[in-house]
Write a protein that holds these residues in place. Sequence first.
Motif, short mmCIF file in Angstrom:
data_model
loop_
_atom_site.label_atom_id
_atom_site.label_comp_id
_atom_site.label_asym_id
_atom_site.label_seq_id
_atom_site.Cartn_x
_atom_site.Cartn_y
_atom_site.Cartn_z
N LEU A 9 -7.04 0.17 6.97
CA LEU A 9 -6.61 -0.01 5.85
C LEU A 9 -5.71 -1.57 6.03
CD1 LEU A 9 -6.99 2.05 3.42
CD2 LEU A 9 -4.41 2.97 4.72
N GLN A 26 -1.52 -5.64 -0.28
CA GLN A 26 -2.42 -5.65 -0.98
C GLN A 26 -3.64 -7.33 -1.04
OE1 GLN A 26 -2.34 -4.96 -6.47
NE2 GLN A 26 -0.37 -5.95 -5.11
N MET A 70 -6.17 2.09 -2.23
CA MET A 70 -6.41 1.37 -1.07
C MET A 70 -7.79 0.41 -1.12
SD MET A 70 -4.76 4.67 0.40
CE MET A 70 -5.63 6.16 -0.66
N ARG A 71 -7.66 -0.18 0.38
CA ARG A 71 -8.94 -1.23 0.85
C ARG A 71 -8.34 -1.57 2.19
NH1 ARG A 71 -5.91 -4.10 -3.72
NH2 ARG A 71 -7.13 -4.10 -5.38
N LEU A 131 -12.01 5.45 4.29
CA LEU A 131 -10.32 5.45 4.47
C LEU A 131 -9.98 5.68 5.03
CD1 LEU A 131 -9.46 5.52 0.91
CD2 LEU A 131 -9.83 3.60 1.95
N GLU A 183 -2.31 -3.04 4.89
CA GLU A 183 -0.91 -2.51 4.79
C GLU A 183 -0.45 -3.46 3.10
OE1 GLU A 183 3.09 -2.62 6.96
OE2 GLU A 183 2.09 -3.25 7.70
N GLN A 229 0.29 3.99 -2.73
CA GLN A 229 0.20 5.54 -2.08
C GLN A 229 1.88 6.32 -2.90
OE1 GLN A 229 0.26 4.97 2.11
NE2 GLN A 229 -2.05 4.95 1.66
N HIS A 278 2.37 2.16 6.15
CA HIS A 278 0.94 2.30 4.93
C HIS A 278 -0.30 3.37 5.15
CE1 HIS A 278 -0.18 0.11 8.54
NE2 HIS A 278 -1.75 -0.29 8.13
N THR A 327 1.01 -0.99 0.02
CA THR A 327 -0.10 0.19 0.05
C THR A 327 0.83 1.12 0.11
OG1 THR A 327 -2.01 -1.12 1.04
CG2 THR A 327 -1.48 0.95 1.50
#
Length: 772
Positions: A559, A563, A551-552, A597, A561, A515, A580, A511
Amino acid sequence: MQRSGSPYVLWYPRPAAAWLQALPVGNGRLGAMVYGGIDSEELQLSQDTVWAGGPHRYDNPRAAAALPRARELVFAGEREAAHRLLESDVMGVPVQQMPYQTVGSLRLAFDAPGGGSGEATGYRRELDLARAVHTVEFVREGIRHRREVFASAADQVIVVRLSADAPGAVGFTASFDTPMAATALSPDGRAIALDGRGGDASGVAGAVRFRALVRALPAGGEVSSADGVLRVSGADAVTLLIAVGTNHVDWRDLGADPAARALGDLTEAAGRPYPELVERHVADHAALFGRAALEIPATPAAALPTDERVAAFGDGTADPQLAALYFHFGRYLLISCSRPGTQPANLQGLWNDLTDPPWGSKYTININTEMNYWPAGPANLLECWEPLFALLHDLRVTGARSAREMYGAGGWVAHHNTDLWRGTAPVDGTTWGMWPTGGAWLALAVWERYRFTGDAGRLRDDYPVLAEAARFFLDALVEDPGTGHLVTCPSISPENEHHPGPGGTLCAGPTMDNQIVRDLFGAVDAAAGVLGLDEELRGLVRAAADRLPPMRVGSRGQLQEWQQDWDADAPEQGHRHVSHLYGLHPGAQITRHTPELFEAARVTLEQRGDAGTGWSLGWKINFWARLAAGDRSYKLLTDQLTPERTAPNLFDLHPPFQIDGNFGATAGITEWLLQSHGAELELLPALPGALPEGRVRGLLARGGFEVSLSWSGGTLTGAEIGSRTGATARVRTAVPVTVTRDGAEVAAERDADGVTVFATRAGEVYRLTPHG
């Protein structure tokens, strides 16, 4: 001692007994830790280009052939095999970069007055942050002694002034002491010198040569020097000048003459009387330090010696002014260890007494170096940022070789560490070093400075650093076969494991990488637009940004860190890095305008907990401030300001000492008072309840504004906003405000979200007064 009257003073009723009790002075290039002894004095000396090793390339020639296979292994989940391959064929040669090293110490042994050894009374040592002068005073045998030390950027020497209120009462011997390979000598009858060499490390021969030079300028008395020992007797007062020169020109060139450099600095300074040296130094320092001030009402605890204040604060004693002192100490440190023309602030800033300090006291660029410069913009110290930009221009050159020869890519790359020799290959081992995004994070400083200043000329000068960092990722990102996204691979999320064992840090597209690369592509697009450049590149970065992983939010509301939703099973649930959340701070991809988020970031911090190293606490202070949780942010400052995390001299403890925690907390304090990352200025966005009264002046905001404000009862009472660029001001406040300029009301509109918008003119100051 006559008290300075300034609240910006560290003071102690006894000499330092250890390095972390000594107090730092520095001029960006040359620093000293001053112990303040009575019978003896030690000034432990550092110079910013005294490092082990010499010009060296760390790039592994086998990397280009190995990386495609390493990617296949990572995508296939064969992490241990990928780890072994990267360790053998991709890690730098040698795998450890070079450490920063000490010069040694100047030691003074004082004559006992009248041959006696009576007790000293009235002892006080202090460091006046506003003047950058260290002072010791005491009375012994009826004689008052005063000793002052400062590191002058104006004259490029450390100055020591020894005086007494009785004639002929100053006498001592001076000599050097060092763990380095060095020789002491007496170049003339009033001086001593130390000729030394940086050490060998990891098979790289030491090539830095240095000369430290000290000269005595007495008022009365006698001076002699022989065999590296300086002797002064019967003087009314003495000024000692300390200069250090090295052969370092830049990361490629060691062709300078250290002796000539030291002598040149010392000779020029010796032509000025002591009062002029003091005046020039104080004026130079005050031009930076005096730009900003934070004032918090004092409680009785503020009268305690500084180390006792820290101990009491950790025990819960109310001492809100300590936060202001810590803010000013952080600004003092940045001024003292980072000036135009010097090396950037390293892991210990400038100050180091070892030949192999923790983590080499290098430039760790997966958080620590970036954190060092977080206060530069908001705390109004833009000049102190300059060494970082010089570093970036060097890394653009060395990192281009690493990009080409390791990745077969254009542009430039740097991993998680660099040193005086501007190494850009991955080092230290795969677990820490296999992270290709450190250079990108550093490069974002180019756009960040423009956001504070609006200086298109400087943006144009530095734009190639930014653009070529993006070109690397355009070439080096690969398609994730499982998702189709463009990702970094192999990479890590610094320095956290998602699975135990070898290769447990390796992944594709963590992540934080996504970013940072998204911010980098956005910055290049915006900068090229400002400058009217690179339409083709703008199109390429926009298209690539659209293919980065989003972001997931994970199954625990956090959140993610990585995928994959690995967080719940990661070995270290309280890991010190919260990488992350870069998108929350220092980035701005996670704000109140991304509520899902925003909440996931809060959940992540709750799950990680408040424990951490000194710098980790410094980052969390900023995280919670961005979440508008001022009390939680302040609580983390109280966790940091304890004897376990803060040394008696206020140096931050990892432990051991790392200066990034000082700078991170300093930046976090500005975030309580002013935030400007979201295309608006927010006043008092995270004011802690422990600071109900106060005022601050001289903070800088993105958009080209300078802000001063006051508050009472936790509520804004007034603000002044100076416009440097003439940009439209968008100001978020908790209460409605009237805007005036020179006493006349200015047209302004306040939207339903609490943001007041008004036009500005460059050079004008606007007054905001709450009403209603």
